[in-house]
Design a protein around this motif. Structure first.
Motif, mmCIF file in Angstrom:
data_model
loop_
_atom_site.group_PDB
_atom_site.id
_atom_site.type_symbol
_atom_site.label_atom_id
_atom_site.label_comp_id
_atom_site.label_asym_id
_atom_site.label_seq_id
_atom_site.Cartn_x
_atom_site.Cartn_y
_atom_site.Cartn_z
ATOM 1 N N ALA A 159 39.623 15.711 30.711
ATOM 2 C CA ALA A 159 39.434 17.101 30.295
ATOM 3 C C ALA A 159 40.250 17.394 29.042
ATOM 4 O O ALA A 159 41.448 17.147 28.981
ATOM 5 C CB ALA A 159 39.869 18.032 31.427
ATOM 6 N N GLU A 160 39.581 17.917 28.030
ATOM 7 C CA GLU A 160 40.258 18.254 26.782
ATOM 8 C C GLU A 160 40.534 19.746 26.722
ATOM 9 O O GLU A 160 39.796 20.558 27.262
ATOM 10 C CB GLU A 160 39.402 17.826 25.588
ATOM 11 N N ARG A 161 41.588 20.089 26.013
ATOM 12 C CA ARG A 161 41.900 21.490 25.804
ATOM 13 C C ARG A 161 40.873 22.130 24.877
ATOM 14 O O ARG A 161 40.265 21.462 24.045
ATOM 15 C CB ARG A 161 43.289 21.642 25.165
ATOM 16 N N ARG A 185 34.112 31.611 31.593
ATOM 17 C CA ARG A 185 33.172 31.550 30.477
ATOM 18 C C ARG A 185 32.913 30.091 30.104
ATOM 19 O O ARG A 185 33.803 29.241 30.157
ATOM 20 C CB ARG A 185 33.700 32.311 29.263
ATOM 21 N N GLY A 186 31.661 29.830 29.726
ATOM 22 C CA GLY A 186 31.304 28.513 29.231
ATOM 23 C C GLY A 186 31.181 27.465 30.313
ATOM 24 O O GLY A 186 31.405 27.705 31.499
ATOM 25 N N ARG A 187 30.833 26.270 29.872
ATOM 26 C CA ARG A 187 30.585 25.143 30.781
ATOM 27 C C ARG A 187 31.868 24.405 31.149
ATOM 28 O O ARG A 187 31.832 23.406 31.849
ATOM 29 C CB ARG A 187 29.588 24.185 30.133
ATOM 30 N N ASP A 188 33.013 24.922 30.656
ATOM 31 C CA ASP A 188 34.296 24.322 31.006
ATOM 32 C C ASP A 188 35.110 25.211 31.929
ATOM 33 O O ASP A 188 36.266 24.922 32.223
ATOM 34 C CB ASP A 188 35.101 24.016 29.746
ATOM 35 N N ALA A 189 34.521 26.323 32.377
ATOM 36 C CA ALA A 189 35.137 27.230 33.354
ATOM 37 C C ALA A 189 36.435 27.847 32.855
ATOM 38 O O ALA A 189 37.388 28.025 33.612
ATOM 39 C CB ALA A 189 35.367 26.511 34.685
ATOM 40 N N LEU A 247 35.496 18.433 36.086
ATOM 41 C CA LEU A 247 36.227 19.034 34.968
ATOM 42 C C LEU A 247 37.477 18.233 34.634
ATOM 43 O O LEU A 247 37.818 18.058 33.456
ATOM 44 C CB LEU A 247 36.592 20.480 35.292
ATOM 45 N N LEU A 248 38.176 17.728 35.638
ATOM 46 C CA LEU A 248 39.341 16.885 35.377
ATOM 47 C C LEU A 248 38.944 15.618 34.632
ATOM 48 O O LEU A 248 39.721 15.080 33.840
ATOM 49 C CB LEU A 248 40.040 16.519 36.690
#
Length: 475
Positions: A4-6, A271-275, A361-362
């Motif tokens: 998972a990237e910032r 928001r978005g696909r990265d929660a 996500l991780l």
């Protein structure tokens, strides 16, 4: 395996940074400048009636948005747009253009001022443009030449008048003065731009309060200058928060473990696909006292959520139960037995945790449409209710089981429960997991039989307040 990237927030102040974005994204970024669009309309009326193309000199200061306007006219008008950049030979490029059956705009790019183009070349360029727009290949074409200096304007209009006069420059004005969007639209445009390019983020996520944004807008003469100042303020705010952080590159995710309907509550405040945690929306989703406390620091809270990579993730009932049954230690098994729960190993425990939103996500994946399976009910919900009862007083035992499952599944390399954060104001994270990349994430578990967006918002905001106070951001 990726990690998972910032989130790296994009705040471009030039159109070049938007190259490659699709039309739907650009529509969310670009606002129509009606006065200039009407000037384009009038020129195409002339072109159709005269049966020949033309030239529009587009004069405006740097940062006003000339390039953005010219390259996105096709979002608002039925025209095709192409550009001839400074690396291309203008004369040869015009010669190579095929006829267009529909209205077309050709942008002369990268030649806005003397110095960018030699004075002796300008006359040759204008002769080529005049020949092109009079030919069968250019009779439906408006050549748009953006410029930003008075010297260039004087030279272009002088030569163009000698070559083609009104037949080249048009009947009314010899050039169009492009002023860009008015200042009172700067903040709206910035919010649209940031939202479209950053999965629905806003100025709030940059650490800008309404008052700060208004001050920046008031001191900016163009939309480009305003966006540039917003970007600088973003980096300043990030550095301020990072300067308060310990050496650990802190990331904080909230994991909501609850019945299936809770997932919609999570979706409502992310928001978005990265929660990513939508803190702006959270502040309006709950009336709890925490909101009044945090409203004293609106800019700091927004940037804290960004720096902490704050996310809210749903973990389903089936995965939670399977992990508890399979990875429970003796103490947890004893409590589960006392509550009438099964402690038999679940052969699907690893696959369930691997397929969970948390694991995805991780691992650096993004949210998809989700797996459509049967919803938990009956005995499963009864068992989960008992698990949440255990969590209310012994959540460390269950959180450790989740850490073991993530480690066994290869999602993380190691973990620690109740990991301390802060020195003067100590706080203990539920689970501190380490990823294969060497990065780490602190997980806070919200165990609930049922929950909704207001309860989730209240929980996440309280956690962020604790982390903010731990580093002295909310003093």
């Amino acid at each position: 395996m990726t990690t998972a990237e910032r989130e790296v927030l994009r705040v471009p102040d030039r159109f070049e940074a938007l190259a490659g974005e699709d039309a739907s994204t650009l529509r969310g970024v670009v606002s129509p400048v009606e006065a200039s669009l009407q000037a384009i309309d009038r020129r195409f009326v002339e072109i159709r009636s005269a049966g020949r193309g033309g030239l529009m000199i587009l004069k405006g200061v740097s940062g006003a948005g000339k390039s953005t306007f010219a390259k996105t006219i096709n979002l608002f008008r039925e025209v095709s747009v192409c550009a001839i950049d400074s690396q291309q030979d203008l004369i040869e490029s015009l010669r190579s253009l095929e006829p267009s059956p529909t209205p077309r705009i050709v942008i002369v790019e990268g030649r806005e001022a003397l110095g960018e183009v030699a004075r002796e070349s300008i006359e040759a360029y204008l002769h080529a443009i005049n020949s092109f727009v009079r030919s069968s290949r250019g009779i439906t074409t408006l050549v748009v030449w953006p410029i930003n200096t008075d010297q260039m304007l004087e030279l272009l209009t002088s030569i163009a008048n000698n070559i083609g006069a009104e037949s080249l420059l048009g009947i009314e004005d010899q050039f169009h003065l492009f002023s860009g969007p008015p200042r009172d639209q700067f903040i709206k445009i910035a919010d649209q731009t940031i939202g479209a390019l950053n999965q629905g983020a806003s100025l709030y996520n940059l650490g800008l309060s309404t008052e700060s944004a208004e001050e920046l807008a008031e001191s900016s003469s163009t939309i480009g200058q305003f966006l540039g100042r917003v970007r600088i303020q973003l980096h300043t705010n990030i550095e301020t928060v990072n300067g308060l952080m310990p050496q650990e590159p802190l990331r904080v995710w909230t994991v909501v473990v609850s019945e299936p309907n809770a997932e919609s509550g999570v979706n409502a405040v992310t928001r978005g696909r990265d929660a990513y945690a939508d803190i702006d929306r959270m502040m309006t989703s709950t009336n709890a006292n925490i909101v009044a406390d945090l409203q004293k620091f609106p800019d700091r809270l927004g940037i804290l959520g960004t720096v902490l990579d704050a996310r809210v993730v749903y973990l389903d009932v089936f995965a939670a139960l399977a992990v508890a049954r399979t990875f429970a230690d003796d103490a947890l098994k004893e409590l589960m037995t006392e509550h009438g729960m099964s402690t038999s190993t679940d052969r699907q425990a690893i696959s369930r945790i691997q397929e969970s939103t948390l694991a995805k996500l991780l691992s650096g994946s993004t949210l998809g449409t989700g797996r459509r399976g049967s919803k938990a009910k009956g005995n499963t919900l009864i068992a989960f209710s008992n698990l949440t009862k255990i969590a209310s007083t012994n959540d460390t035992l269950i959180n450790r089981a989740i850490g073991l499952a993530l480690q066994e599944a290869g999602i993380i390399t190691s973990f620690a429960v109740e990991k301390q954060f802060g020195k003067e104001r100590k706080y203990y994270s539920d689970l501190h997991v380490f990823l294969p990349s060497g990065d780490s994430v602190r997980l806070e578990f919200m165990w609930r039989n049922s929950t909704g967006s207001a309860d989730i918002s209240n929980y996440v905001l309280k956690k962020l307040e604790i982390y903010g106070k731990s580093i002295g951001l909310f003093d």
